[in-house]
Design a protein around this motif. Structure first.
Motif, PDB file in Angstrom:
ATOM      1  N   VAL A  37       0.847  -1.185   0.000  1.00  0.00           N
ATOM      2  CA  VAL A  37       0.000   0.000   0.000  1.00  0.00           C
ATOM      3  C   VAL A  37       0.886   1.240   0.000  1.00  0.00           C
ATOM      4  CG1 VAL A  37      -1.685   1.298   1.365  1.00  0.00           C
ATOM      5  CG2 VAL A  37      -1.800  -1.214   1.308  1.00  0.00           C
ATOM      6  N   LEU A  38       0.569   2.210  -0.797  1.00  0.00           N
ATOM      7  CA  LEU A  38       1.325   3.457  -0.749  1.00  0.00           C
ATOM      8  C   LEU A  38       0.382   4.651  -0.826  1.00  0.00           C
ATOM      9  CD1 LEU A  38       4.104   4.824  -0.616  1.00  0.00           C
ATOM     10  CD2 LEU A  38       4.131   4.816  -3.097  1.00  0.00           C
ATOM     11  N   TYR A  39       0.504   5.519   0.179  1.00  0.00           N
ATOM     12  CA  TYR A  39      -0.254   6.775   0.199  1.00  0.00           C
ATOM     13  C   TYR A  39       0.710   7.904  -0.144  1.00  0.00           C
ATOM     14  CZ  TYR A  39      -2.304  11.010   2.126  1.00  0.00           C
ATOM     15  OH  TYR A  39      -2.770  12.290   2.280  1.00  0.00           O
ATOM     16  N   MET A  40       0.336   8.725  -1.100  1.00  0.00           N
ATOM     17  CA  MET A  40       1.182   9.864  -1.482  1.00  0.00           C
ATOM     18  C   MET A  40       0.305  11.078  -1.727  1.00  0.00           C
ATOM     19  SD  MET A  40       4.385   9.128  -1.753  1.00  0.00           S
ATOM     20  CE  MET A  40       5.455   9.702  -3.030  1.00  0.00           C
ATOM     21  N   SER A  41       0.763  12.237  -1.271  1.00  0.00           N
ATOM     22  CA  SER A  41       0.082  13.446  -1.750  1.00  0.00           C
ATOM     23  C   SER A  41       0.614  13.682  -3.161  1.00  0.00           C
ATOM     24  CB  SER A  41       0.413  14.626  -0.848  1.00  0.00           C
ATOM     25  OG  SER A  41       1.756  14.966  -1.013  1.00  0.00           O
ATOM     26  N   SER A  42      -0.180  14.342  -3.993  1.00  0.00           N
ATOM     27  CA  SER A  42       0.305  14.513  -5.360  1.00  0.00           C
ATOM     28  C   SER A  42       1.510  15.446  -5.381  1.00  0.00           C
ATOM     29  CB  SER A  42      -0.806  15.010  -6.284  1.00  0.00           C
ATOM     30  OG  SER A  42      -1.085  16.353  -6.041  1.00  0.00           O
ATOM     31  N   GLU A  43       1.612  16.310  -4.371  1.00  0.00           N
ATOM     32  CA  GLU A  43       2.781  17.193  -4.308  1.00  0.00           C
ATOM     33  C   GLU A  43       4.051  16.393  -4.031  1.00  0.00           C
ATOM     34  OE1 GLU A  43       0.590  19.422  -1.477  1.00  0.00           O
ATOM     35  OE2 GLU A  43       1.242  21.318  -2.389  1.00  0.00           O
ATOM     36  N   ARG A  44       3.912  15.436  -3.110  1.00  0.00           N
ATOM     37  CA  ARG A  44       5.085  14.631  -2.788  1.00  0.00           C
ATOM     38  C   ARG A  44       5.460  13.734  -3.966  1.00  0.00           C
ATOM     39  NH1 ARG A  44       5.832  11.017   2.564  1.00  0.00           N
ATOM     40  NH2 ARG A  44       7.666   9.908   1.841  1.00  0.00           N
ATOM     41  N   PHE A  45       4.437  13.227  -4.639  1.00  0.00           N
ATOM     42  CA  PHE A  45       4.680  12.429  -5.836  1.00  0.00           C
ATOM     43  C   PHE A  45       5.515  13.243  -6.830  1.00  0.00           C
ATOM     44  CE2 PHE A  45       3.520  11.130 -10.148  1.00  0.00           C
ATOM     45  CZ  PHE A  45       3.702   9.761 -10.095  1.00  0.00           C
ATOM     46  N   THR A  46       5.102  14.504  -7.029  1.00  0.00           N
ATOM     47  CA  THR A  46       5.805  15.376  -7.970  1.00  0.00           C
ATOM     48  C   THR A  46       7.253  15.605  -7.535  1.00  0.00           C
ATOM     49  OG1 THR A  46       3.711  16.502  -8.337  1.00  0.00           O
ATOM     50  CG2 THR A  46       5.678  17.625  -9.109  1.00  0.00           C
ATOM     51  N   THR A  47       7.433  15.927  -6.236  1.00  0.00           N
ATOM     52  CA  THR A  47       8.796  16.193  -5.743  1.00  0.00           C
ATOM     53  C   THR A  47       9.682  14.968  -5.919  1.00  0.00           C
ATOM     54  OG1 THR A  47       7.680  17.436  -4.029  1.00  0.00           O
ATOM     55  CG2 THR A  47      10.035  17.137  -3.758  1.00  0.00           C
ATOM     56  N   GLU A  48       9.150  13.807  -5.549  1.00  0.00           N
ATOM     57  CA  GLU A  48       9.990  12.605  -5.643  1.00  0.00           C
ATOM     58  C   GLU A  48      10.311  12.272  -7.093  1.00  0.00           C
ATOM     59  OE1 GLU A  48       8.828   9.364  -3.151  1.00  0.00           O
ATOM     60  OE2 GLU A  48       8.997  10.611  -1.353  1.00  0.00           O
ATOM     61  N   LEU A  49       9.337  12.541  -7.956  1.00  0.00           N
ATOM     62  CA  LEU A  49       9.583  12.294  -9.380  1.00  0.00           C
ATOM     63  C   LEU A  49      10.705  13.205  -9.888  1.00  0.00           C
ATOM     64  CD1 LEU A  49       8.711  11.030 -12.141  1.00  0.00           C
ATOM     65  CD2 LEU A  49       7.222  13.011 -12.402  1.00  0.00           C
ATOM     66  N   ILE A  50      10.614  14.485  -9.531  1.00  0.00           N
ATOM     67  CA  ILE A  50      11.639  15.436  -9.996  1.00  0.00           C
ATOM     68  C   ILE A  50      13.012  15.053  -9.444  1.00  0.00           C
ATOM     69  CG2 ILE A  50      12.376  17.864  -9.860  1.00  0.00           C
ATOM     70  CD1 ILE A  50       9.350  18.575  -9.890  1.00  0.00           C
ATOM     71  N   ASP A  51      13.030  14.676  -8.143  1.00  0.00           N
ATOM     72  CA  ASP A  51      14.302  14.238  -7.552  1.00  0.00           C
ATOM     73  C   ASP A  51      14.878  13.051  -8.310  1.00  0.00           C
ATOM     74  OD1 ASP A  51      14.120  16.164  -5.705  1.00  0.00           O
ATOM     75  OD2 ASP A  51      13.581  14.859  -4.002  1.00  0.00           O
ATOM     76  N   TYR A 105       6.547   1.984  -7.829  1.00  0.00           N
ATOM     77  CA  TYR A 105       5.107   2.176  -8.005  1.00  0.00           C
ATOM     78  C   TYR A 105       4.446   0.975  -8.659  1.00  0.00           C
ATOM     79  CZ  TYR A 105       5.095   6.868  -6.307  1.00  0.00           C
ATOM     80  OH  TYR A 105       5.181   7.957  -5.473  1.00  0.00           O
ATOM     81  N   LEU A 106       5.177   0.366  -9.575  1.00  0.00           N
ATOM     82  CA  LEU A 106       4.541  -0.702 -10.346  1.00  0.00           C
ATOM     83  C   LEU A 106       4.349  -1.976  -9.532  1.00  0.00           C
ATOM     84  CD1 LEU A 106       6.191  -0.009 -13.784  1.00  0.00           C
ATOM     85  CD2 LEU A 106       4.026   0.822 -12.852  1.00  0.00           C
ATOM     86  N   GLU A 107       4.958  -2.014  -8.335  1.00  0.00           N
ATOM     87  CA  GLU A 107       4.787  -3.204  -7.506  1.00  0.00           C
ATOM     88  C   GLU A 107       3.674  -3.056  -6.473  1.00  0.00           C
ATOM     89  OE1 GLU A 107       8.711  -3.537  -6.031  1.00  0.00           O
ATOM     90  OE2 GLU A 107       9.420  -4.609  -7.816  1.00  0.00           O
ATOM     91  N   ILE A 108       2.945  -1.963  -6.585  1.00  0.00           N
ATOM     92  CA  ILE A 108       1.973  -1.646  -5.536  1.00  0.00           C
ATOM     93  C   ILE A 108       0.617  -2.293  -5.781  1.00  0.00           C
ATOM     94  CG2 ILE A 108       0.602   0.335  -4.742  1.00  0.00           C
ATOM     95  CD1 ILE A 108       3.221   1.906  -4.870  1.00  0.00           C
ATOM     96  N   ASP A 109      -0.066  -2.694  -4.698  1.00  0.00           N
ATOM     97  CA  ASP A 109      -1.427  -3.236  -4.826  1.00  0.00           C
ATOM     98  C   ASP A 109      -2.480  -2.144  -4.681  1.00  0.00           C
ATOM     99  OD1 ASP A 109      -0.846  -6.108  -4.951  1.00  0.00           O
ATOM    100  OD2 ASP A 109      -0.032  -5.792  -2.940  1.00  0.00           O
ATOM    101  N   LEU A 110      -2.148  -1.154  -3.857  1.00  0.00           N
ATOM    102  CA  LEU A 110      -3.102  -0.059  -3.622  1.00  0.00           C
ATOM    103  C   LEU A 110      -2.332   1.254  -3.635  1.00  0.00           C
ATOM    104  CD1 LEU A 110      -5.682   1.394  -2.583  1.00  0.00           C
ATOM    105  CD2 LEU A 110      -5.114   0.593  -0.287  1.00  0.00           C
ATOM    106  N   LEU A 111      -2.594   2.062  -4.638  1.00  0.00           N
ATOM    107  CA  LEU A 111      -1.932   3.366  -4.729  1.00  0.00           C
ATOM    108  C   LEU A 111      -2.947   4.452  -4.422  1.00  0.00           C
ATOM    109  CD1 LEU A 111       0.445   5.225  -5.426  1.00  0.00           C
ATOM    110  CD2 LEU A 111      -0.253   5.110  -7.823  1.00  0.00           C
ATOM    111  N   ILE A 112      -2.624   5.269  -3.405  1.00  0.00           N
ATOM    112  CA  ILE A 112      -3.526   6.352  -3.002  1.00  0.00           C
ATOM    113  C   ILE A 112      -2.835   7.678  -3.311  1.00  0.00           C
ATOM    114  CG2 ILE A 112      -4.759   7.390  -1.064  1.00  0.00           C
ATOM    115  CD1 ILE A 112      -4.500   4.626   0.349  1.00  0.00           C
TER     116      ILE A 112
END
Ligand code: ADP
Ligand code: MG
Length: 453
Positions: free
Chosen positions: A183-197, A211-218
């Motif tokens: 399970v992974l919970y992410m705010s979309s802002e954090r998703f963006t920051t981690e992607l840019i990093d 991400y591709l190994e996740i069963d539940l992405l929030i």
């Protein structure tokens, strides 16, 4: 009449009588499987829809069926249990008790993964009222049926109304059912920051693999992806792969997908392809229930009249309601006092200032008429010039989207119009919103005004 035809006809009328979201949650894939003497048997998509139809939808469905078949007086609902889905109620080896629902940190550590879940947010701490019934139901179903019921699930509503609480509860409940789920919970802002990093650090393939190994992405607050094309591209890619693998995706936003400006069309249509449920403002009764639940959790005695006073005066969102309560608790515990209406009034005097009017049918009509420089009489009147028809259709659209009114109710607020006229107007605006950036912008502005943003 054949059963299928009879049910199709009934569904057409049910759709007119209930909100769009309610209709799709409760009646999608439903069937009329038997009609014998005075009894019909309806097959619903899952346990939740089934008990809703039996408990809340029965009168409506019976009334509609009786138009053609007055002999029908009994309704029973069934659903099939999908054997591959662990059910928290029937699966005794993994029985959920309120204890382990409350203790996801242990589960998370067994799971040995970063989930970003806060154990504080669970379904049992969430008060269900009319304003969030559907969103809660959809979230609860999804947590038991990852990837198989509503996918993606899109929850929207104004700030402080409980979106994050619900989304996190899905994660905590899914792990309580099966600690091995990823399970992974992410705010979309954090998703963006981690992607840019990850782009800077050349670790993008590792980023994607996680991400591709996740069963539940929030993904919480997806509206912040607006305008970020690269991030949307990557998210689209991840979304598609997870979706094709039947992995569950849950998204929240402060507005419905079609109102998120500069969201790539392909993402918008993906979001709209699943289940969309909104959360509106809690009514008085629910606000009191929330205050009482939060006081109980803190072992604080809040007399009913004090709760009613707070609920009457903090009406817009639950975060503010909780803030007001915490202030009362802090001051009363400090002085070792039980709050009275008078003391609560004093304590909250500075907090309770201008309240937001929010969405009411009246506000929607006034604000839209104003935005298009027409009068209220124009909106509810009979004239059909384009400059009046347009704002009238927007009013109907907003009454549907903001307040989830049924088509007949909307017709009533708009000068006694027929429900088919309303349905036509709503569909027209829905369609145009997909293409028409200016219309989206105008409607967004009206919403902002409604909510005093
Ligand atoms: P949002 O994400 O929509 O801005 P949150 O989920 O952060 O809102 O909710 C704000 C606060 O209100 C949280 O502390 C949450 O626990 C509480 N809250 C919201 N709705 C409810 C509810 N129905 N029952 C109990 N607590 C709620
Ligand atoms: Mg939130």
């Amino acid at each position: 009449m054949k059963l299928d035809t009879l049910w199709d006809k009934a569904l057409g009328q049910i759709e007119l009588a209930v909100s769009k979201a309610l209709f799709s949650t409760m009646f999608t894939n439903s069937k009329l499987v038997a009609l014998k003497d005075n009894r019909v048997i309806i097959h619903a998509r899952n346990n939740f829809a089934c008990s809703w139809i039996e408990k809340n939808g029965k009168d409506l469905v019976l009334t509609i069926l009786q138009q053609d078949n007055p002999q029908i007086t009994e309704l029973e609902c069934t659903f099939s249990v999908q054997s591959n889905i662990p059910s928290p109620i029937t699966n005794s080896s993994r029985k959920i008790t309120s204890n382990n629902v409350d203790a996801p940190p242990i589960l998370s550590s067994i799971n040995n993964q970063t989930t970003n879940l806060n154990p504080r947010y669970t379904f049992d701490k969430f008060v269900v009222g009319q304003h969030n019934e559907l969103a809660h139901a959809a979230c609860s179903t999804v947590s038991n049926e990852l990837g198989t019921s509503y996918n993606p699930l899109f929850i929207y509503g104004d700030v402080g109304l409980g979106k994050t609480h619900l989304l996190q509860s899905i994660g905590n409940a899914a792990l309580a059912v099966d600690p091995n789920k990823r399970v992974l919970y992410m705010s979309s802002e954090r998703f963006t920051t981690e992607l840019i990093d990850s782009i800077h650090n050349n670790t993008i393939s590792k980023f994607k693999k996680t991400y591709l190994e996740i069963d539940l992405l929030i993904i919480d607050d997806v509206q912040f992806l607006a305008g970020k094309e690269k991030t949307q591209d990557e998210f689209f890619h991840i979304f598609n792969i997870l979706y094709q693998k039947n992995k569950q995706i849950v998204i929240s936003s402060d507005r419905p997908p079609h109102s998120i400006a500069t969201l790539a069309e392909r993402l918008r249509s993906r979001f709209e392809g699943g289940m969309i449920a909104d959360i509106s403002q809690p009514d008085m009764e629910t606000r009191v229930a929330i205050l009482q639940k939060k006081s109980d959790e803190k072992n604080f005695l809040l007399p009913e009249d004090a709760a009613v006073y707070i609920a009457q005066n903090v009406a817009t969102n639950v975060r503010e309601l909780e803030g007001a309560l915490n202030k009362v608790i802090a001051i009363c515990e400090f002085g070792n006092k039980i709050p009275s209406v008078e003391s609560v009034k004093d304590i909250l005097a500075s907090t309770i200032t201008n309240k937001r009017p929010g969405s009411t049918p009246n506000n929607i009509i006034v604000t839209t008429a104003d935005a298009y420089s027409v009068s209220i009489d124009d909106i509810i009147g009979k004239r059909r010039t384009q400059s009046i028809v347009r704002p009238r259709q927007i009013v109907m659209h907003l009454l549907r989207e903001e307040l989830s009114l049924s088509y007949p109710e909307i017709g009533m607020h708009c000068g006694g119009r027929d429900h088919t006229t309303v349905m036509h107007a709503c569909r027209k605006i829905d369609n145009e919103l997909k293409e028409d950036e200016i219309l989206r912008h105008n409607i967004d502005n009206i919403r902002k005004q409604l909510h005093n943003l």
